[in-house]
Design an enzyme around this catalytic site. Sequence first.
Site, PDB file in Angstrom:
ATOM      1  N   ASN A  88       0.818  -1.217   0.000  1.00 52.93           N
ATOM      2  CA  ASN A  88       0.000   0.000   0.000  1.00 52.93           C
ATOM      3  C   ASN A  88       0.851   1.266   0.000  1.00 52.93           C
ATOM      4  O   ASN A  88       1.930   1.304   0.591  1.00 52.93           O
ATOM      5  CB  ASN A  88      -0.915   0.012   1.233  1.00 52.93           C
ATOM      6  CG  ASN A  88      -2.069  -0.953   1.108  1.00 52.93           C
ATOM      7  OD1 ASN A  88      -2.545  -1.199   0.014  1.00 52.93           O
ATOM      8  ND2 ASN A  88      -2.517  -1.484   2.234  1.00 52.93           N
ATOM      9  N   HIS A  89       0.345   2.303  -0.661  1.00 54.16           N
ATOM     10  CA  HIS A  89       0.950   3.632  -0.661  1.00 54.16           C
ATOM     11  C   HIS A  89       0.013   4.591   0.072  1.00 54.16           C
ATOM     12  O   HIS A  89      -1.200   4.364   0.128  1.00 54.16           O
ATOM     13  CB  HIS A  89       1.149   4.137  -2.101  1.00 54.16           C
ATOM     14  CG  HIS A  89       2.261   3.465  -2.823  1.00 54.16           C
ATOM     15  ND1 HIS A  89       3.142   4.166  -3.626  1.00 54.16           N
ATOM     16  CD2 HIS A  89       2.655   2.170  -2.881  1.00 54.16           C
ATOM     17  CE1 HIS A  89       4.022   3.330  -4.152  1.00 54.16           C
ATOM     18  NE2 HIS A  89       3.733   2.111  -3.715  1.00 54.16           N
ATOM     19  N   PRO A  90       0.531   5.669   0.609  1.00 52.09           N
ATOM     20  CA  PRO A  90      -0.343   6.650   1.270  1.00 52.09           C
ATOM     21  C   PRO A  90      -1.242   7.339   0.237  1.00 52.09           C
ATOM     22  O   PRO A  90      -0.770   7.755  -0.823  1.00 52.09           O
ATOM     23  CB  PRO A  90       0.641   7.633   1.901  1.00 52.09           C
ATOM     24  CG  PRO A  90       1.878   7.524   1.052  1.00 52.09           C
ATOM     25  CD  PRO A  90       1.953   6.097   0.629  1.00 52.09           C
ATOM     26  N   THR A  96       0.889  10.119  -3.799  1.00 49.83           N
ATOM     27  CA  THR A  96       0.981   8.732  -3.316  1.00 49.83           C
ATOM     28  C   THR A  96       2.432   8.278  -3.231  1.00 49.83           C
ATOM     29  O   THR A  96       2.698   7.126  -2.872  1.00 49.83           O
ATOM     30  CB  THR A  96       0.229   7.780  -4.266  1.00 49.83           C
ATOM     31  OG1 THR A  96       0.812   7.853  -5.579  1.00 49.83           O
ATOM     32  CG2 THR A  96      -1.241   8.118  -4.334  1.00 49.83           C
TER      33      THR A  96
END
Length: 211
Positions: A88-90, A96
């Site tokens: 996952n990325h922010p 992102t």
Amino acid sequence: MPLLNPDIAYPITLADGTPYRQTMYLKNVIDHPRIDVGDFSYFSHSAAAEETAGLLAPYLYPVSKEKLVIGRYVQIARGAFFITSSANHPMAGFTTYPFRIFRQETINGYDDLPVKDTVVGHDVWIGHNATIMPGVTIGNGAIVAAASVVTRDVPPFAIVGGNPASVIRMRFDEGTIASLLDIAWWDWSVDRIERNLAALEGCDIAALRTA
């Protein structure tokens, strides 16, 4: 000699007696603290055995918080893989880009991202080039069609396909599925399974109930 031996790495033997090294029992070739695999679950690929974990779950690291749990008698075809929560990325901000992972002092700075284990039940068939997304649970006896992208949970004994994958049909009626889940043949001893292969392969639910 039993048909099944849970303690070997390469379960298929060629006609000349040599092991076929492109199909392997995962439990015996993976040493990863975040991957749990049951007996007789196999994966096929052409790389070295020590690369298996990286091919199967390329974003699952020894320090990851999530786990990949795979049941017994799971069949995973070439090219299939799991994208786990550590990929996952922010997404809450304007970018992102994971800036923090490139500095040692901030590499653990994304602890607020969602984390969920990915779980595959028993006797699941995952087809060629299928992609399983983070946090998915695939029920016992399910089939994932080739090149599918599984983004949500799969019911037991469902056949799913597409991108995103959806239920194409159920393999059996509700009563038969309930019986199979209750019988749970994947928990039987190898000897008991081999004595009842005709019932397992021939869909004889009455014979399974009395096995």
